[in-house]
Scaffold this motif. Structure first.
Motif, PDB file in Angstrom:
ATOM      1  N   LEU A  60       1.015  -0.937  -0.060  1.00 28.61           N
ATOM      2  CA  LEU A  60       0.061   0.163   0.158  1.00 28.61           C
ATOM      3  C   LEU A  60       0.937   1.310  -0.095  1.00 28.61           C
ATOM      4  O   LEU A  60       2.007   0.663   0.525  1.00 28.61           O
ATOM      5  N   ASN A  61       0.158   1.991  -0.431  1.00 31.12           N
ATOM      6  CA  ASN A  61       0.887   3.553  -0.874  1.00 31.12           C
ATOM      7  C   ASN A  61       2.626   3.667  -1.517  1.00 31.12           C
ATOM      8  O   ASN A  61       3.551   3.985  -1.544  1.00 31.12           O
ATOM      9  N   ASP A  62       2.756   2.059  -2.664  1.00 29.51           N
ATOM     10  CA  ASP A  62       4.598   2.537  -2.938  1.00 29.51           C
ATOM     11  C   ASP A  62       4.215   2.181  -4.175  1.00 29.51           C
ATOM     12  O   ASP A  62       3.296   1.457  -5.184  1.00 29.51           O
ATOM     13  N   PRO A  63       4.651   3.038  -4.927  1.00 33.62           N
ATOM     14  CA  PRO A  63       3.904   3.422  -6.622  1.00 33.62           C
ATOM     15  C   PRO A  63       4.977   2.384  -7.286  1.00 33.62           C
ATOM     16  O   PRO A  63       4.930   3.399  -8.399  1.00 33.62           O
ATOM     17  N   ILE A  64       5.879   1.917  -7.151  1.00 38.67           N
ATOM     18  CA  ILE A  64       7.391   1.143  -7.681  1.00 38.67           C
ATOM     19  C   ILE A  64       5.640   0.151  -9.204  1.00 38.67           C
ATOM     20  O   ILE A  64       5.475   0.283  -9.852  1.00 38.67           O
ATOM     21  N   SER A  65       6.705   0.787 -10.353  1.00 35.71           N
ATOM     22  CA  SER A  65       6.416   0.816 -11.631  1.00 35.71           C
ATOM     23  C   SER A  65       6.945  -0.600 -12.400  1.00 35.71           C
ATOM     24  O   SER A  65       8.222  -0.991 -11.656  1.00 35.71           O
ATOM     25  N   LEU A  66       6.319  -0.807 -13.624  1.00 31.07           N
ATOM     26  CA  LEU A  66       7.662  -2.106 -13.979  1.00 31.07           C
ATOM     27  C   LEU A  66       8.671  -1.299 -15.319  1.00 31.07           C
ATOM     28  O   LEU A  66       9.434  -2.693 -14.835  1.00 31.07           O
ATOM     29  N   ALA A  67       8.846  -0.073 -15.001  1.00 25.16           N
ATOM     30  CA  ALA A  67       9.657   0.335 -15.455  1.00 25.16           C
ATOM     31  C   ALA A  67      10.904   0.173 -14.082  1.00 25.16           C
ATOM     32  O   ALA A  67      12.003   0.372 -14.690  1.00 25.16           O
ATOM     33  N   GLU A  68      10.404   0.178 -12.844  1.00 27.25           N
ATOM     34  CA  GLU A  68      11.330   0.479 -12.235  1.00 27.25           C
ATOM     35  C   GLU A  68      11.661  -0.631 -11.481  1.00 27.25           C
ATOM     36  O   GLU A  68      12.923  -1.233 -11.431  1.00 27.25           O
ATOM     37  N   VAL A  69      11.353  -1.891 -11.311  1.00 32.36           N
ATOM     38  CA  VAL A  69      11.789  -3.330 -12.192  1.00 32.36           C
ATOM     39  C   VAL A  69      12.484  -3.121 -12.665  1.00 32.36           C
ATOM     40  O   VAL A  69      14.002  -3.977 -12.404  1.00 32.36           O
ATOM     41  N   GLU A  70      12.232  -2.606 -14.000  1.00 33.19           N
ATOM     42  CA  GLU A  70      13.053  -2.949 -15.401  1.00 33.19           C
ATOM     43  C   GLU A  70      14.689  -2.801 -14.871  1.00 33.19           C
ATOM     44  O   GLU A  70      15.706  -2.871 -15.275  1.00 33.19           O
ATOM     45  N   GLN A  71      14.554  -1.140 -14.316  1.00 33.70           N
ATOM     46  CA  GLN A  71      15.668  -0.428 -14.265  1.00 33.70           C
ATOM     47  C   GLN A  71      16.941  -0.573 -13.401  1.00 33.70           C
ATOM     48  O   GLN A  71      17.710  -0.344 -13.370  1.00 33.70           O
ATOM     49  N   VAL A  72      16.015  -1.122 -11.371  1.00 36.43           N
ATOM     50  CA  VAL A  72      16.803  -1.430 -10.903  1.00 36.43           C
ATOM     51  C   VAL A  72      16.691  -2.670 -10.215  1.00 36.43           C
ATOM     52  O   VAL A  72      17.519  -2.945  -9.811  1.00 36.43           O
ATOM     53  N   PHE A  73      16.057  -3.277 -10.535  1.00 41.37           N
ATOM     54  CA  PHE A  73      15.011  -5.392  -9.837  1.00 41.37           C
ATOM     55  C   PHE A  73      15.773  -6.144 -10.642  1.00 41.37           C
ATOM     56  O   PHE A  73      16.644  -7.118 -10.378  1.00 41.37           O
ATOM     57  N   LEU A  74      16.193  -5.632 -11.792  1.00 37.98           N
ATOM     58  CA  LEU A  74      16.476  -6.749 -12.908  1.00 37.98           C
ATOM     59  C   LEU A  74      17.389  -7.500 -13.000  1.00 37.98           C
ATOM     60  O   LEU A  74      18.501  -7.954 -12.763  1.00 37.98           O
ATOM     61  N   PRO A  75      19.301  -5.508 -13.087  1.00 34.93           N
ATOM     62  CA  PRO A  75      20.432  -5.403 -12.942  1.00 34.93           C
ATOM     63  C   PRO A  75      20.244  -6.314 -11.529  1.00 34.93           C
ATOM     64  O   PRO A  75      21.887  -6.933 -11.194  1.00 34.93           O
ATOM     65  N   LEU A  76      20.364  -5.639 -10.532  1.00 32.74           N
ATOM     66  CA  LEU A  76      20.035  -6.416  -9.269  1.00 32.74           C
ATOM     67  C   LEU A  76      19.832  -8.063  -9.432  1.00 32.74           C
ATOM     68  O   LEU A  76      20.275  -8.591  -8.701  1.00 32.74           O
ATOM     69  N   SER A  77      18.543  -8.618  -9.775  1.00 34.24           N
ATOM     70  CA  SER A  77      18.757  -9.792  -9.732  1.00 34.24           C
ATOM     71  C   SER A  77      19.953 -11.097 -10.476  1.00 34.24           C
ATOM     72  O   SER A  77      20.107 -11.974 -10.330  1.00 34.24           O
ATOM     73  N   ARG A  78      20.545  -9.713 -11.724  1.00 31.28           N
ATOM     74  CA  ARG A  78      21.472 -10.935 -12.647  1.00 31.28           C
ATOM     75  C   ARG A  78      22.378 -10.385 -11.503  1.00 31.28           C
ATOM     76  O   ARG A  78      23.708 -11.457 -11.622  1.00 31.28           O
ATOM     77  N   LEU A  79      22.715  -9.730 -10.728  1.00 27.86           N
ATOM     78  CA  LEU A  79      24.628  -9.709 -10.024  1.00 27.86           C
ATOM     79  C   LEU A  79      23.988 -10.457  -8.888  1.00 27.86           C
ATOM     80  O   LEU A  79      24.728 -11.465  -8.453  1.00 27.86           O
ATOM     81  N   LEU A  80      22.760 -10.546  -8.305  1.00 21.11           N
ATOM     82  CA  LEU A  80      22.184 -11.410  -7.107  1.00 21.11           C
ATOM     83  C   LEU A  80      22.588 -13.225  -8.378  1.00 21.11           C
ATOM     84  O   LEU A  80      23.483 -14.376  -7.380  1.00 21.11           O
ATOM     85  N   SER A  81      22.702 -13.278  -9.223  1.00 15.88           N
ATOM     86  CA  SER A  81      22.714 -14.548  -9.845  1.00 15.88           C
ATOM     87  C   SER A  81      24.405 -15.157  -9.679  1.00 15.88           C
ATOM     88  O   SER A  81      24.679 -16.267  -9.147  1.00 15.88           O
ATOM     89  N   PHE A  82      24.783 -13.844 -10.210  1.00 14.88           N
ATOM     90  CA  PHE A  82      26.460 -14.151 -10.001  1.00 14.88           C
ATOM     91  C   PHE A  82      26.700 -14.772  -8.770  1.00 14.88           C
ATOM     92  O   PHE A  82      27.917 -15.547  -8.616  1.00 14.88           O
ATOM     93  N   TYR A  83      26.626 -14.345  -7.343  1.00 11.29           N
ATOM     94  CA  TYR A  83      26.247 -13.840  -5.829  1.00 11.29           C
ATOM     95  C   TYR A  83      26.875 -14.902  -5.713  1.00 11.29           C
ATOM     96  O   TYR A  83      27.124 -15.381  -4.879  1.00 11.29           O
ATOM     97  N   VAL A  84      24.496 -15.469  -6.056  1.00 13.48           N
ATOM     98  CA  VAL A  84      25.064 -17.258  -5.401  1.00 13.48           C
ATOM     99  C   VAL A  84      25.951 -17.589  -6.147  1.00 13.48           C
ATOM    100  O   VAL A  84      25.845 -19.426  -5.542  1.00 13.48           O
ATOM    101  N   GLU A  85      25.946 -17.898  -7.595  1.00 12.11           N
ATOM    102  CA  GLU A  85      27.054 -18.532  -8.193  1.00 12.11           C
ATOM    103  C   GLU A  85      28.499 -18.901  -7.790  1.00 12.11           C
ATOM    104  O   GLU A  85      29.073 -20.401  -7.709  1.00 12.11           O
TER     105      GLU A  85
END
Length: 319
Positions: free
Chosen positions: A43-68
């Protein structure tokens, strides 16, 4: 707040403007839809699909390297110790920051992105709310006014939970918290079964405490983390988000007679606004200054948000 972190050659962080960080997504596929994001945000968090693409997709990629890389380190250690435990060691991610700053949304978005990697890992999300002492205990100890402060948590149970997770136990349980009832649900548990990745989200997950005397080995919660994230924003912005969220809850969840905060739905708007301001200044701001903000420099990654609640800068700790 991020401006208070040294940015010179001695800084432990690399700083990225949003457009530069977004480029690090590379070819990571987008696996969430706009509908998914709307369902995941708080509630009250205006996160958008564009922000997910810009912020969290790169973070997901980084985390995949860390996990490996971490899994490789676990395997090397097993070979060194000449053991063949056969247990997988979960990768643990900690997410901290103030109330109303977007921890829950961040945790849920990351969980869904990580679950959708090609390897389809098992990803579990646990919040530290479940490790708060029950209200009866807090009332007996005079701590209801400090709920969310470090002393309001059953740290021993939380440490045992994380120790069992890291040990690869087949079945680990966590207590369940009801935001409606504002209390631990008696007898209810969240069952965790050997995840590949565990996300632990909470106010004080990065906090240390006074070092034990005589060098006793007593771990911090963050000792179990393989990667940690702190969500940052200017104090005035967080205050605004907190009060705005309170006023919106007054029109929604608080109207349920079962809600612990039902009484706030029955007061006038000016009085409700004053109540929210008082709760922020008397409790949440104090907790931010004393216990939460001091942990920011311990994070591996800092996401700084602007006044519109969107991430504007990323700081990644140098290796």
């Amino acid at each position: 707040m991020m401006d208070q972190i040294a940015r010179g050659s001695l800084s432990p962080y690399r700083f990225f403007a949003l457009e530069d960080w977004a480029k690090l997504r590379a070819d990571t596929p987008m696996t969430l839809s706009a509908e998914d994001v709307r369902a995941l945000k708080s509630l009250n968090d205006p996160i958008s699909l564009a922000e997910v693409e810009q912020v969290f997709l790169p973070l997901s990629r980084l985390l995949s390297f860390y996990v490996e890389a971490m899994q490789g380190l676990f395997d090397v250690t097993r070979r060194f110790l000449n053991t063949d435990e056969g247990r997988k060691t979960p990768f643990v991610i900690g997410i901290g920051g103030s109330v109303a700053v977007g921890k829950s949304t961040t945790a849920r978005i990351l969980r869904e992105l990580l679950k959708r990697w090609p390897s389809a890992p098992q990803v579990e999300l646990v919040t530290t709310d479940g490790f708060l002492f029950p209200n009866a205990v807090l009332e007996a100890e005079g701590l209801m006014g400090r709920k969310g402060f470090p002393e309001s948590y059953d740290v021993g149970t939380l440490l045992n939970f994380l120790s069992d997770i890291k040990a690869g136990r087949e079945r680990v349980t966590a207590p369940v918290y009801s935001h409606m009832e504002y209390d631990i649900v008696p007898g209810a548990v969240q069952e965790i079964g050997q995840p590949d990745i565990l996300i632990l989200e909470g106010l004080n997950v990065l906090q240390t405490r006074d070092l034990p005397s005589a060098g006793k080995i007593i771990p911090f919660v963050s000792d179990y983390f393989d990667f940690s994230i702190y969500i940052d924003a200017d104090e005035d912005a967080i205050r605004h988000w907190y009060i705005d969220r309170f006023m919106r809850l007054r029109e929604t969840r608080f109207r349920d007679p079962k809600s612990y905060f039902h009484k706030y739905a029955e007061v006038g708007e000016p009085e409700a606004h004053e109540i929210a301001r008082d709760l922020w200044e008397r409790i949440n701001l104090v907790n931010l200054h004393q216990n939460i903000l001091p942990t920011r420099p311990r994070a591996d990654l800092i996401l700084r948000k602007g006044e519109d609640h969107a991430v504007v800068e990323v700081a990644l700790r140098r290796l």
